[in-house]
Every structure is written in C-alpha cells, then in structure tokens.
Design a protein around this motif. Structure first.
Motif, PDB file in Angstrom:
ATOM      1  N   TRP A 197       0.838  -1.198   0.000  1.00 49.48           N
ATOM      2  CA  TRP A 197       0.000   0.000   0.000  1.00 49.48           C
ATOM      3  C   TRP A 197       0.869   1.243   0.000  1.00 49.48           C
ATOM      4  O   TRP A 197       1.898   1.301   0.648  1.00 49.48           O
ATOM      5  CB  TRP A 197      -0.918   0.020   1.225  1.00 49.48           C
ATOM      6  N   SER A 198       0.431   2.245  -0.756  1.00 48.98           N
ATOM      7  CA  SER A 198       1.159   3.501  -0.860  1.00 48.98           C
ATOM      8  C   SER A 198       0.176   4.657  -0.923  1.00 48.98           C
ATOM      9  O   SER A 198      -0.936   4.511  -1.422  1.00 48.98           O
ATOM     10  CB  SER A 198       2.022   3.497  -2.126  1.00 48.98           C
ATOM     11  N   SER A 199       0.600   5.808  -0.429  1.00 50.55           N
ATOM     12  CA  SER A 199      -0.255   7.002  -0.546  1.00 50.55           C
ATOM     13  C   SER A 199      -0.087   7.667  -1.909  1.00 50.55           C
ATOM     14  O   SER A 199      -0.841   8.571  -2.259  1.00 50.55           O
ATOM     15  CB  SER A 199       0.080   7.998   0.570  1.00 50.55           C
ATOM     16  N   GLU A 200       0.881   7.194  -2.696  1.00 52.29           N
ATOM     17  CA  GLU A 200       1.089   7.722  -4.048  1.00 52.29           C
ATOM     18  C   GLU A 200       0.009   7.176  -4.988  1.00 52.29           C
ATOM     19  O   GLU A 200      -0.215   5.975  -5.037  1.00 52.29           O
ATOM     20  CB  GLU A 200       2.460   7.321  -4.575  1.00 52.29           C
ATOM     21  N   TRP A 204      -7.568   0.057  -4.223  1.00 48.37           N
ATOM     22  CA  TRP A 204      -7.638   1.322  -3.514  1.00 48.37           C
ATOM     23  C   TRP A 204      -8.260   1.072  -2.150  1.00 48.37           C
ATOM     24  O   TRP A 204      -9.017   0.117  -1.961  1.00 48.37           O
ATOM     25  CB  TRP A 204      -8.436   2.396  -4.270  1.00 48.37           C
ATOM     26  N   LEU A 206      -9.929   3.498   1.127  1.00 45.60           N
ATOM     27  CA  LEU A 206     -10.299   4.830   1.600  1.00 45.60           C
ATOM     28  C   LEU A 206     -11.325   4.692   2.709  1.00 45.60           C
ATOM     29  O   LEU A 206     -12.384   4.076   2.500  1.00 45.60           O
ATOM     30  CB  LEU A 206     -10.862   5.678   0.450  1.00 45.60           C
ATOM     31  N   TYR A 218      -7.192  12.558  -1.437  1.00 44.78           N
ATOM     32  CA  TYR A 218      -5.777  12.519  -1.057  1.00 44.78           C
ATOM     33  C   TYR A 218      -5.507  11.516   0.065  1.00 44.78           C
ATOM     34  O   TYR A 218      -4.368  11.123   0.296  1.00 44.78           O
ATOM     35  CB  TYR A 218      -5.291  13.915  -0.642  1.00 44.78           C
ATOM     36  N   ARG A 219      -6.545  11.078   0.787  1.00 41.95           N
ATOM     37  CA  ARG A 219      -6.366  10.113   1.876  1.00 41.95           C
ATOM     38  C   ARG A 219      -6.320   8.673   1.372  1.00 41.95           C
ATOM     39  O   ARG A 219      -6.017   7.769   2.134  1.00 41.95           O
ATOM     40  CB  ARG A 219      -7.500  10.243   2.889  1.00 41.95           C
ATOM     41  N   LYS A 235      -5.257   5.149  -0.285  1.00 42.52           N
ATOM     42  CA  LYS A 235      -4.035   4.366  -0.438  1.00 42.52           C
ATOM     43  C   LYS A 235      -4.208   3.499  -1.680  1.00 42.52           C
ATOM     44  O   LYS A 235      -5.312   3.098  -2.021  1.00 42.52           O
ATOM     45  CB  LYS A 235      -3.800   3.492   0.789  1.00 42.52           C
ATOM     46  N   TRP A 236      -3.088   3.211  -2.323  1.00 41.51           N
ATOM     47  CA  TRP A 236      -3.107   2.464  -3.577  1.00 41.51           C
ATOM     48  C   TRP A 236      -2.123   1.303  -3.534  1.00 41.51           C
ATOM     49  O   TRP A 236      -1.082   1.389  -2.893  1.00 41.51           O
ATOM     50  CB  TRP A 236      -2.721   3.382  -4.739  1.00 41.51           C
TER      51      TRP A 236
END
Length: 134
Positions: free
Chosen positions: A84-87, A97, A99, A119-120, A122-123
């Motif tokens: 998981w990444s916030s990018e 995803w 959220l 923006y919150r 995660k991907w």
C-alpha cells in the motif's frame, strides 16, 4: 553461520549469505522474501548439485534447480505481495484502492482520470495480469 540458517547443509555443500562470515557473490542479485519481505536470504548448493534460495527468517524456499543461476531466477520470479502507498497510480492497469475502511479495485486507463481522487486514499498495484493456460 549454519545454525543461523536453521537448515542442514548436506556434506560437500556450499552456502552463500548476505550476513555472517560467508559472503554471497556481488554478482548475485536476490529479491527480498516473497512471504515476509526480509532481506537475509541464502543460496545453497548441496553435494548432488541441487541449488535453492531460502529465507533465513521464515524458511520459505524457492524452486530447486541444477544450476545456481536458475535457482536465483526461480526465486526472483516468485510473486510478491503488493504494498500500500499514498502515491496515486502512475501507470494504467488494475489497482487496489483503500479509503476510510473501504476497499475496491479499479481499472485505471489514464492515471489523471482515476475515479478515487481523495488525497487520503491508499493504492496498491498495478495487479499483474494472469498468464494464459498452456
């Protein structure tokens, strides 16, 4: 060193490691363990020319081969978990995803036009496509 590996190396075998007194050749590049993600990995060869890569933390073993390079290739080809990444996504494909406690999978064709834009979020991805049956 062998006690750290928690495995018995057959008589006449060779061991290469990223830690301890026995060093792995700098030409050999191994990916982290696909199960636990740890780096300490050994490549060993027994007296019968069976080579294998093994994680010294969780003891996951890669496929056996008769040549060390094939054992390394087999280990590096094992599927690894997505992280998981916030990018946000940077390439097309299927992406997980997450959220606010909800998860889903979206097909991202154009990363600039993705459905989840918070923006919150995660991907994780892209999810690799399955291979065709032979």
């Amino acid at each position: 060193m062998l006690s750290v590996c928690r495995s018995v190396l057959p008589k006449g075998g060779r061991l290469y490691s990223r830690r301890g007194g026995i060093t792995m050749s700098s030409e050999i590049e191994l990916k982290p363990c696909p199960h636990c993600g740890e780096e300490p990995i050994v490549l060993w060869t027994d007296g019968n020319m069976v080579c294998r890569v093994e994680c010294t933390w969780c003891e996951v073993r890669g496929p056996a081969a008769t040549v060390e390079s094939k054992a390394v290739d087999g280990w590096n080809a094992l599927p690894r978990a997505l992280v998981w990444s916030s990018e946000p996504p940077t390439e097309p494909g299927f992406w997980w995803w997450e959220l606010c406690g909800h998860r889903g999978v979206d097909l991202i064709q154009d990363p600039e036009k993705r459905v989840v834009r918070d923006y919150r979020a995660k991907w994780a991805g892209p999810i690799p496509e399955p291979k065709e049956a032979k």
